[in-house]
Design a protein around this motif. Structure first.
Motif, short mmCIF file in Angstrom:
data_model
loop_
_atom_site.label_atom_id
_atom_site.label_comp_id
_atom_site.label_asym_id
_atom_site.label_seq_id
_atom_site.Cartn_x
_atom_site.Cartn_y
_atom_site.Cartn_z
N ALA A 243 0.82 -1.21 0.00
CA ALA A 243 0.00 0.00 0.00
C ALA A 243 0.86 1.27 0.00
CB ALA A 243 -0.92 0.00 1.22
N ASP A 255 -1.93 3.93 0.66
CA ASP A 255 -3.15 3.80 -0.12
C ASP A 255 -3.65 2.36 -0.02
OD1 ASP A 255 -5.20 3.79 -1.91
OD2 ASP A 255 -4.00 4.30 -3.68
N TYR A 256 -4.58 2.14 0.89
CA TYR A 256 -5.05 0.77 1.11
C TYR A 256 -6.08 0.31 0.08
CZ TYR A 256 -2.37 0.79 5.36
OH TYR A 256 -1.32 0.84 6.24
N THR A 257 -6.43 1.20 -0.87
CA THR A 257 -7.27 0.74 -1.97
C THR A 257 -6.49 -0.17 -2.91
OG1 THR A 257 -6.76 2.61 -3.44
CG2 THR A 257 -8.58 2.89 -1.88
N ILE A 258 -5.14 -0.13 -2.82
CA ILE A 258 -4.32 -1.01 -3.67
C ILE A 258 -3.73 -2.17 -2.87
CG2 ILE A 258 -3.80 0.81 -5.34
CD1 ILE A 258 -1.03 1.08 -4.01
N TYR A 259 -4.21 -2.37 -1.65
CA TYR A 259 -3.81 -3.57 -0.89
C TYR A 259 -4.16 -4.79 -1.73
CZ TYR A 259 -3.67 -6.95 2.96
OH TYR A 259 -3.38 -8.04 3.77
N ASP A 261 -5.53 -8.03 -3.39
CA ASP A 261 -6.76 -8.78 -3.13
C ASP A 261 -6.41 -10.23 -2.80
OD1 ASP A 261 -6.22 -10.11 -5.57
OD2 ASP A 261 -7.63 -8.86 -6.70
N GLN A 330 -5.84 2.05 10.36
CA GLN A 330 -5.99 0.78 9.66
C GLN A 330 -6.04 -0.37 10.66
OE1 GLN A 330 -6.61 1.02 6.58
NE2 GLN A 330 -6.69 -1.10 5.92
N LYS A 334 -9.03 -2.81 10.41
CA LYS A 334 -8.72 -4.18 10.00
C LYS A 334 -9.12 -5.17 11.08
CE LYS A 334 -6.50 -6.44 6.63
NZ LYS A 334 -6.69 -6.24 5.20
#
Length: 344
Positions: A243, A255-259, A261, A330, A334
């Protein structure tokens, strides 16, 4: 230090560094009479120490020698024992896992410069490179390092929490919820330590800038935080670091939108296990995938506390406290997703 440069070594770097650099050059047959012959290039991406590439002309004319100089960050002794770090560094070198130690001075050391390509944040998403990193991580975890092989994670978290409380103002301690964290750590230790978990020698700081490629072989650099821990924790560390982009204009922003999947994490874990020569079962992959995902909460707590302490002791240009805020945010987010069965 009078050197040609496009980066500068901090003024606190001692005179001993000059002498050690000259000694290293002399061992390679190069006589340095004037410190102006050294060229200093500051390397980006380091957040604990300051790192420099230093070049000088050889006796063969147009050729240049290169070494890497690491100047220790101020106040970072709270994070690890520097003598232990040096022993680990030397042991890793003996195992062929990293650069050689060329010299030491009170505030740092000189290392062999490995001619390699430092990975970028984007490289970690490349399936081929990701498989190389996974295989190297499996090899790293299997190292038989000297000293105790006990899990260090929980002791380190408690030590860092105590240090963070000492450094923080009452307002900051309240902002970060430090008074509640001792109980958090105890419950995490109890819940995450259940089951049959593999313990290995973990790097514990798997940011992409500390991974390099030499031809088609991956190597990890910087072992200050290395210790024995559950391998699932190190996998969690690797996934969380995906991220980050430490070479951007805002290196402290995550940027945790790109952690990654679940499929990307599953692919990495399958490559990690397969690299040992055994084809894993689906159940084995899914178990390690689940364990790594649970250990992300411990990883956020680890680096959140690190950010708080670094913000008070380290002078490197990096917004440590904002980084800590993101890690703690987070952590709480999380925890609600992956540890719903826990009672806090």
């Amino acid at each position: 230090m009078a050197m040609k440069e496009n980066g500068s070594i901090p003024s606190r770097a001692p005179e001993e560094l000059k002498a050690v650099l000259k000694a290293v050059a002399s061992e390679w047959g190069d006589i340095i009479k004037d410190m102006e012959e050294f060229l200093v290039v500051k390397l980006k991406g380091a957040m604990t120490n300051e790192v420099f590439q230093i070049n000088w002309p050889t006796k063969h004319g147009g050729l240049h020698q290169k070494v890497l100089v690491r100047v220790y960050g101020e106040g970072v002794e709270v994070f690890f024992n520097r003598d232990d770090d040096i022993r680990t560094f030397e042991c890793m070198s003996e195992h062929g896992q990293g650069p050689k130690l060329l010299g030491r001075f009170p505030d740092g050391r000189i290392e062999e410069f490995i001619h390699s390509r430092t990975l970028s944040a984007a490289d970690l998403r490349d399936p081929e490179i990701s498989s190389l990193v996974a295989a190297k991580l499996r090899e790293f975890h299997n190292l038989d390092m000297p000293g105790p092989k006990d899990v260090l994670l929980w002791k380190r978290l408690r030590t860092w929490l105590s240090q963070a409380k000492k450094l923080c103002s009452p307002e900051a301690a309240k902002e970060f919820g430090l008074d509640a964290l001792r109980d958090e750590i105890s419950i995490l230790e109890k819940e995450l330590s259940q089951g049959d978990q593999e313990i290995g020698f973990c790097h514990n700081d798997l940011q992409y800038a500390l991974s390099v490629l030499v031809a088609t072989i991956a190597f990890f650099l910087d072992y200050e935080y290395a210790s024995y821990n559950p391998v699932a924790y190190d996998l969690a560390n690797h996934f969380c670091e995906m991220a980050a982009n430490y070479h951007s204009e805002t290196p402290h922003i995550l940027d945790y939108t790109i952690y990654p999947d679940s499929e990307e994490r599953r692919r990495f874990i399958r490559a990690y296990i397969t690299s040992s020569g055994n084809e894993p079962s689906d159940a084995e992959v899914e178990q390690l995938l689940a364990d790594a995902e649970k250990y992300t909460v411990a990883n956020h707590l680890f680096w959140g506390l690190w950010g708080i302490i670094s913000g008070h002791v380290n002078k490197i240009e990096f917004d440590y406290l904002e980084y800590a805020r993101q890690r703690f945010k987070q952590y709480w987010y999380k925890k609600s997703l992956v540890l719903q069965s826990l009672t806090f």
